[in-house]
Design a protein around this motif. Structure first.
Motif, PDB file in Angstrom:
ATOM      1  N   LEU A   1       0.694  -1.133  -0.039  1.00  0.00           N
ATOM      2  CA  LEU A   1       0.179   0.022   0.017  1.00  0.00           C
ATOM      3  C   LEU A   1       0.880   1.310  -0.299  1.00  0.00           C
ATOM      4  CD1 LEU A   1      -2.744  -0.852   2.483  1.00  0.00           C
ATOM      5  CD2 LEU A   1      -3.003  -0.996   0.138  1.00  0.00           C
ATOM      6  N   PHE A   2       1.955   1.033   0.688  1.00  0.00           N
ATOM      7  CA  PHE A   2       2.878   2.374   0.780  1.00  0.00           C
ATOM      8  C   PHE A   2       3.468   2.776  -0.624  1.00  0.00           C
ATOM      9  CE2 PHE A   2       3.429   1.753   5.357  1.00  0.00           C
ATOM     10  CZ  PHE A   2       3.879   2.875   5.810  1.00  0.00           C
ATOM     11  N   TRP A   3       3.422   1.948  -1.550  1.00  0.00           N
ATOM     12  CA  TRP A   3       4.007   2.367  -2.848  1.00  0.00           C
ATOM     13  C   TRP A   3       2.811   3.300  -3.787  1.00  0.00           C
ATOM     14  CZ3 TRP A   3       8.835   2.742  -3.028  1.00  0.00           C
ATOM     15  CH2 TRP A   3       9.957   1.785  -2.408  1.00  0.00           C
ATOM     16  N   GLN A   4       1.696   3.237  -3.522  1.00  0.00           N
ATOM     17  CA  GLN A   4       0.702   3.467  -4.261  1.00  0.00           C
ATOM     18  C   GLN A   4       0.943   4.984  -4.978  1.00  0.00           C
ATOM     19  OE1 GLN A   4      -3.766   1.772  -3.465  1.00  0.00           O
ATOM     20  NE2 GLN A   4      -2.365   2.392  -1.533  1.00  0.00           N
ATOM     21  N   PRO A   5       1.078   6.086  -4.225  1.00  0.00           N
ATOM     22  CA  PRO A   5       1.444   7.456  -4.730  1.00  0.00           C
ATOM     23  C   PRO A   5       2.588   7.194  -5.705  1.00  0.00           C
ATOM     24  CG  PRO A   5       0.972   7.428  -2.484  1.00  0.00           C
ATOM     25  CD  PRO A   5       1.276   6.105  -2.647  1.00  0.00           C
ATOM     26  N   MET A   6       3.428   6.628  -5.458  1.00  0.00           N
ATOM     27  CA  MET A   6       4.736   6.489  -6.673  1.00  0.00           C
ATOM     28  C   MET A   6       4.248   5.798  -7.730  1.00  0.00           C
ATOM     29  SD  MET A   6       7.520   7.489  -7.498  1.00  0.00           S
ATOM     30  CE  MET A   6       7.804   8.532  -5.996  1.00  0.00           C
ATOM     31  N   MET A   7       3.529   4.635  -7.471  1.00  0.00           N
ATOM     32  CA  MET A   7       3.050   3.852  -8.876  1.00  0.00           C
ATOM     33  C   MET A   7       2.256   4.706  -9.610  1.00  0.00           C
ATOM     34  SD  MET A   7       2.161   0.480  -6.670  1.00  0.00           S
ATOM     35  CE  MET A   7       1.548  -0.538  -8.048  1.00  0.00           C
ATOM     36  N   ARG A   8       1.128   5.438  -9.064  1.00  0.00           N
ATOM     37  CA  ARG A   8       0.079   6.530  -9.876  1.00  0.00           C
ATOM     38  C   ARG A   8       1.058   7.623 -10.445  1.00  0.00           C
ATOM     39  NH1 ARG A   8      -3.758   8.838  -6.009  1.00  0.00           N
ATOM     40  NH2 ARG A   8      -5.207   9.303  -7.770  1.00  0.00           N
ATOM     41  N   SER A   9       2.102   8.179  -9.851  1.00  0.00           N
ATOM     42  CA  SER A   9       2.863   9.164 -10.509  1.00  0.00           C
ATOM     43  C   SER A   9       4.019   8.775 -11.616  1.00  0.00           C
ATOM     44  CB  SER A   9       3.768   9.702  -9.449  1.00  0.00           C
ATOM     45  OG  SER A   9       4.928   9.148  -9.093  1.00  0.00           O
ATOM     46  N   LEU A  10       3.743   7.542 -11.770  1.00  0.00           N
ATOM     47  CA  LEU A  10       5.069   7.123 -12.951  1.00  0.00           C
ATOM     48  C   LEU A  10       4.418   7.537 -14.360  1.00  0.00           C
ATOM     49  CD1 LEU A  10       6.557   3.829 -11.701  1.00  0.00           C
ATOM     50  CD2 LEU A  10       7.450   6.249 -11.531  1.00  0.00           C
ATOM     51  N   PRO A  11       5.100   7.645 -15.396  1.00  0.00           N
ATOM     52  CA  PRO A  11       4.788   7.767 -16.610  1.00  0.00           C
ATOM     53  C   PRO A  11       3.825   6.820 -17.185  1.00  0.00           C
ATOM     54  CG  PRO A  11       7.057   8.237 -16.681  1.00  0.00           C
ATOM     55  CD  PRO A  11       6.687   7.684 -15.496  1.00  0.00           C
ATOM     56  N   ALA A  12       2.814   7.252 -17.963  1.00  0.00           N
ATOM     57  CA  ALA A  12       1.704   6.218 -18.417  1.00  0.00           C
ATOM     58  C   ALA A  12       2.465   5.035 -19.055  1.00  0.00           C
ATOM     59  CB  ALA A  12       0.791   6.931 -19.231  1.00  0.00           C
ATOM     60  N   ASP A  13       3.591   5.028 -19.792  1.00  0.00           N
ATOM     61  CA  ASP A  13       4.283   3.904 -20.490  1.00  0.00           C
ATOM     62  C   ASP A  13       4.789   2.774 -19.532  1.00  0.00           C
ATOM     63  OD1 ASP A  13       6.217   5.374 -19.886  1.00  0.00           O
ATOM     64  OD2 ASP A  13       7.308   5.256 -21.803  1.00  0.00           O
ATOM     65  N   VAL A  14       4.781   3.068 -18.182  1.00  0.00           N
ATOM     66  CA  VAL A  14       5.417   2.447 -17.272  1.00  0.00           C
ATOM     67  C   VAL A  14       4.415   1.504 -16.532  1.00  0.00           C
ATOM     68  CG1 VAL A  14       6.762   2.282 -15.341  1.00  0.00           C
ATOM     69  CG2 VAL A  14       7.509   3.781 -16.906  1.00  0.00           C
ATOM     70  N   ARG A  15       4.711   0.122 -16.711  1.00  0.00           N
ATOM     71  CA  ARG A  15       3.677  -0.804 -15.902  1.00  0.00           C
ATOM     72  C   ARG A  15       4.148  -0.828 -14.356  1.00  0.00           C
ATOM     73  NH1 ARG A  15       2.650  -7.326 -17.042  1.00  0.00           N
ATOM     74  NH2 ARG A  15       0.909  -7.466 -15.471  1.00  0.00           N
ATOM     75  N   ALA A  16       3.556  -0.465 -13.289  1.00  0.00           N
ATOM     76  CA  ALA A  16       3.953  -0.498 -12.092  1.00  0.00           C
ATOM     77  C   ALA A  16       3.309  -1.663 -11.175  1.00  0.00           C
ATOM     78  CB  ALA A  16       3.862   0.907 -11.378  1.00  0.00           C
ATOM     79  N   LEU A  17       3.889  -2.281 -10.601  1.00  0.00           N
ATOM     80  CA  LEU A  17       3.365  -3.503  -9.624  1.00  0.00           C
ATOM     81  C   LEU A  17       4.252  -3.247  -8.217  1.00  0.00           C
ATOM     82  CD1 LEU A  17       3.860  -6.349 -12.309  1.00  0.00           C
ATOM     83  CD2 LEU A  17       1.831  -5.059 -11.701  1.00  0.00           C
ATOM     84  N   ALA A  18       3.431  -3.768  -7.383  1.00  0.00           N
ATOM     85  CA  ALA A  18       3.861  -3.837  -6.026  1.00  0.00           C
ATOM     86  C   ALA A  18       3.483  -5.168  -5.445  1.00  0.00           C
ATOM     87  CB  ALA A  18       3.629  -2.591  -5.060  1.00  0.00           C
ATOM     88  N   VAL A  19       4.249  -5.991  -4.751  1.00  0.00           N
ATOM     89  CA  VAL A  19       3.641  -7.328  -4.298  1.00  0.00           C
ATOM     90  C   VAL A  19       3.934  -7.105  -2.666  1.00  0.00           C
ATOM     91  CG1 VAL A  19       6.106  -8.073  -4.277  1.00  0.00           C
ATOM     92  CG2 VAL A  19       4.166  -9.692  -4.076  1.00  0.00           C
ATOM     93  N   ASP A  20       2.871  -7.713  -2.026  1.00  0.00           N
ATOM     94  CA  ASP A  20       3.162  -8.019  -0.633  1.00  0.00           C
ATOM     95  C   ASP A  20       3.797  -9.397  -0.278  1.00  0.00           C
ATOM     96  OD1 ASP A  20       1.497  -5.939  -0.034  1.00  0.00           O
ATOM     97  OD2 ASP A  20      -0.667  -7.101   0.045  1.00  0.00           O
TER      98      ASP A  20
END
Length: 358
Positions: free
Chosen positions: A49-68
């Protein structure tokens, strides 16, 4: 009830041969067959959950994933075999990468997650296109070592599961959302961020911390008696023991071939990972908070930053490259406290890695 998933982020359960892992995603809109993928790995007492703001802010051509990781967030709760160091975690992350068919990812690890990321690079280097270490645990583990990584005592006394505050563990287990002294919220404000820094979404970060599963097989783990100060040594079960210097050593990254580019980001006011960490029992002894400290010649605080810098310098000497971003007015969470600087450095690393691979 706090809504913990931010707009634009989706959550799904990925069944791998090792575990059922919860994965957050901010999808890419890239039309190319191969999209750039960034995979974020959280630290101790936290979750994806802590990564969400950074994930949302990355360029649209980047796929952002975060795993628990296992025992955190909404991933399956499984025992942690600390005799393997952090390999239960790194093998789990590798299984998610394999199951999703991601190939080489731009791997980002925070705190304990930095140790997980370094271990993954050691064991599965083909899965790492670049490595970002945010406030990472030292390559020699947490506590109990001199500058060169040598053990202060043969049993690494004062490290591992016995070092956790029982009151804090109980508050995690009870779901304490108050701001009382010793609560997860108070710990977050005092140690996750520098004094005066108040990133938004604090309630989500507290919910994230409270997903930590407690017990001997998870957080904090067990311990064994020791004749050395402060009277205990690491056990073989649970999270804190995975970073004990008797089982954790990722200095072998200096010999990985090929060597992906590395970004190291850390805050100058980090209370958790630093040369004077408030989570290092030798530092607490030096401050008189824990009685009976035998002195700096016997039990000096671990020089965590100096150790990481020395290992990364060897990494560069042996053909790799690393960039250090040290941030003033910043604690343990640069991606929350200084998101613009963190994002710019991360994207520069990704662009450089992609150019080198082209």
């Amino acid at each position: 009830m706090v809504d913990t998933i931010l707009p634009g982020i989706t959550a799904r359960r990925v069944q791998t041969p090792r575990l059922a892992a919860n994965v957050l995603e901010r999808p890419s809109d890239a039309r190319s067959a191969v999209a750039r993928t960034v995979l974020f790995v959280h630290g101790n007492v936290s979750s994806s959950l802590f990564w969400q703001p950074m994930m949302r802010s990355l360029p649209a051509d980047v796929r952002a994933l975060a795993v628990d990781l296992r025992g955190f967030g909404d991933s399956e709760t499984l025992p942690v075999d600390a005799t393997r160091g952090v390999r239960d975690f790194s093998d789990d992350v590798a299984s998610v990468i394999d199951t999703l068919g991601l190939g080489a990812v731009h791997l980002v690890g925070w705190s304990m997650g930095g140790g997980v990321a370094m271990q993954l690079l050691l064991d599965r280097p083909e899965l790492v296109a670049s490595l970002t270490l945010q406030a990472p645990v030292s390559p020699y583990g947490f506590g109990g070592t001199a500058l060169d990584g040598s053990l202060l005592t043969p049993d690494a006394a004062g490290t591992g599961g016995g070092g956790a505050n029982p009151d804090f563990v109980a508050r995690l287990a009870a779901g304490d959302r108050s701001d009382e002294e010793g609560s997860p919220r108070a710990v977050y404000r005092a140690t996750y961020v520098a004094a005066g820094n108040s990133p938004e979404h604090e309630d989500i970060w507290i919910e994230s911390m409270l997903t930590t599963k407690t017990g001997l097989d998870n957080y904090p783990g067990d311990s064994t008696p020791s004749e050395n100060w402060p009277g205990f040594a690491p056990g073989g079960r649970g999270i804190l023991n995975t970073m004990a210097p008797t089982v954790f050593d990722t200095t072998g990254i200096v010999d990985v071939d090929p060597k992906p580019p590395v970004l190291w980001v850390h805050g100058m006011q980090d209370a958790i990972v630093g040369d004077a960490s408030f989570f290092d029992l030798n530092q607490l002894g030096a401050l008189g908070i824990i009685p009976g400290w035998p002195g700096a010649e016997v039990a000096p605080p671990q020089p965590m930053i100096a150790q990481t810098r020395a290992v990364l310098e060897r990494y560069a000497e042996r053909g790799g490259s690393f960039t250090e971003l040290e941030l003033a007015d910043c604690g343990h969470s640069p991606h929350l406290e200084h998101p613009d600087e963190f994002r710019a450095a991360l994207l520069a690393l990704i662009e450089g890695a992609d150019r080198a691979a082209a």
